[in-house]
Design a protein around this motif. Structure first.
Motif, short mmCIF file in Angstrom:
data_model
loop_
_atom_site.label_atom_id
_atom_site.label_comp_id
_atom_site.label_asym_id
_atom_site.label_seq_id
_atom_site.Cartn_x
_atom_site.Cartn_y
_atom_site.Cartn_z
N SER A 128 0.86 -1.24 0.00
CA SER A 128 -0.03 0.04 -0.02
C SER A 128 0.74 1.34 0.05
O SER A 128 0.30 2.43 -0.27
CB SER A 128 -0.85 -0.11 1.22
OG SER A 128 -0.27 0.30 2.50
N ALA A 207 -6.65 -2.40 -4.49
CA ALA A 207 -7.33 -1.14 -4.73
C ALA A 207 -8.79 -1.00 -4.85
O ALA A 207 -9.51 0.11 -4.50
CB ALA A 207 -7.16 -1.12 -6.43
N THR A 269 7.11 0.88 -5.81
CA THR A 269 5.81 0.98 -5.52
C THR A 269 5.34 2.70 -5.94
O THR A 269 5.92 3.37 -5.16
CB THR A 269 5.23 0.48 -4.52
OG1 THR A 269 5.29 -0.98 -4.34
CG2 THR A 269 3.89 0.88 -4.16
N ASN A 271 1.85 4.48 -5.92
CA ASN A 271 0.23 4.56 -5.71
C ASN A 271 -0.40 5.62 -5.54
O ASN A 271 0.15 6.77 -5.06
CB ASN A 271 -0.21 3.45 -4.42
CG ASN A 271 0.24 2.20 -4.54
OD1 ASN A 271 0.57 1.80 -5.69
ND2 ASN A 271 0.60 1.38 -3.34
N MET A 289 -2.82 1.70 -8.48
CA MET A 289 -1.60 1.05 -7.84
C MET A 289 -0.71 0.36 -8.81
O MET A 289 -1.00 -0.26 -9.85
CB MET A 289 -2.15 -0.15 -6.86
CG MET A 289 -3.13 0.35 -5.88
SD MET A 289 -3.69 -0.87 -4.58
CE MET A 289 -2.23 -0.79 -3.36
#
Length: 325
Positions: A128, A207, A269, A271, A289
């Motif tokens: 996340s 998501a 990552t 997001n 994401m």
């Protein structure tokens, strides 16, 4: 000298002569009659069009157009998530009450809440990064309603920095104070992905879960049903400083679009999860994401901006409603 009498024309010649005159007169009369007849028909047609205005699309026609747009959107989302490293969830919220779009019966029906919602790869658990801070905000508002949390000046400052600057110290202190299991249990009770927080691991979510929490926020549903707290959080999300993803793409699609979002980045990552409001009052939730693909730092945000721009132009093209009205 006797007068000479004029020669009288034969009867046949007289009849022929006058017949030509009569025929010519008849042709002229018929010509004028035709002109007047055409003008009368044109006038009657114009009057009929004025009396009978263009009829708006039927519910069946609107539904058919909704299905067409939703299919186009889903096809696009399947395309951008085909790499297996991208998750996208879209949910149309309808128009803000009193806005221009809310006053259009066709727009109101076409963009009825959730009718165009679709996702791709949105149930896959992903890192996340800092988007988990939306869950911390929800949990704190829940505790507030239970009279189990006090908003001291220090807490308010920590909350502000958590959303606007994505600072980590405040949310980490909440996790330490209240425990991972208790917060995970709360998320599960709200129908969100759990366990998000596992000791020794990066926070994980989907998501779909981020979309659900943002829909609750947008619709003032618990735990965001306290007007002051909800307005405060949305204000901070509009101020958050990392705006190259959804905010940039939405503004590029439609000038004047406002975005309240929370980003997250960690290693490869990137997001972004936001609530988007167009100038005409239409709103939607979008979560993107991404990971892998050689990303580092904020390198994935421009791609998220492009995805946002394409989605907004596809779903909120003004011609869609105009051709139905």
């Amino acid at each position: 000298m006797p007068m000479k009498h004029a020669r009288t024309a034969p009867l046949g010649q007289l009849l022929f002569k006058y017949r030509i005159v009569v025929m010519a007169a008849a042709i002229v009369i018929l010509g004028f009659t035709g002109i007047f007849s055409v003008q009368a028909r044109q006038k009657n047609t114009s009057q009929a069009q004025a009396v009978t205005p263009h009829q708006p699309a039927t519910s069946r026609q609107i539904t058919r157009q909704q299905r067409h747009v939703k299919k186009q959107l889903h096809t696009y989302l399947k395309h951008v998530t085909a790499d297996g490293n991208t998750s996208v969830s879209f949910y149309n919220l309808g128009a803000v009450s009193g806005s221009h779009s809310a006053q259009s019966a066709v727009a109101k029906q076409f963009y009825q809440r959730g009718k165009l919602a679709t996702s791709a790869n949105a149930h896959t658990p992903e890192v996340s990064a800092s988007t988990y801070k939306l869950f911390i905000a929800a949990y704190l508002f829940h505790l507030t309603q239970q009279h189990a949390y006090t908003w001291t000046t220090t807490n308010q400052d920590g909350f502000h920095r958590m959303i606007v600057n994505s600072a980590n110290d405040f949310p980490e202190s909440i996790l330490d104070t209240y425990g991972l299991d208790g917060i995970n249990a709360y998320l599960a009770s709200e129908g969100l992905y759990s366990p998000t927080f596992v000791a020794g691991n990066e926070a994980t979510t989907t998501a779909t879960s981020l979309r659900k929490i943002l829909v609750k926020l947008a619709r003032a549903e618990a735990p965001f049903n306290n007007a002051h707290n909800r307005t405060w959080l949305l204000s901070l999300m509009k101020q958050q400083v990392y705006r190259d993803g959804i905010p940039a793409g939405a503004a590029a699609a439609t000038k004047g679009t406002v975005v309240a979002d929370k980003v997250g980045w960690l290693a490869d990552t990137n997001n972004d999860a936001g609530i988007v409001t167009l100038p005409n009052g239409q709103r939607y939730v979008l979560v993107i994401m991404t990971h892998g693909n050689g990303q580092s730092g904020f390198s994935g945000f421009p791609r998220m901006g492009q995805i946002t721009k394409h989605i907004q132009k596809l779903v909120y093209n003004p011609k869609l409603v105009k051709q139905l009205e």
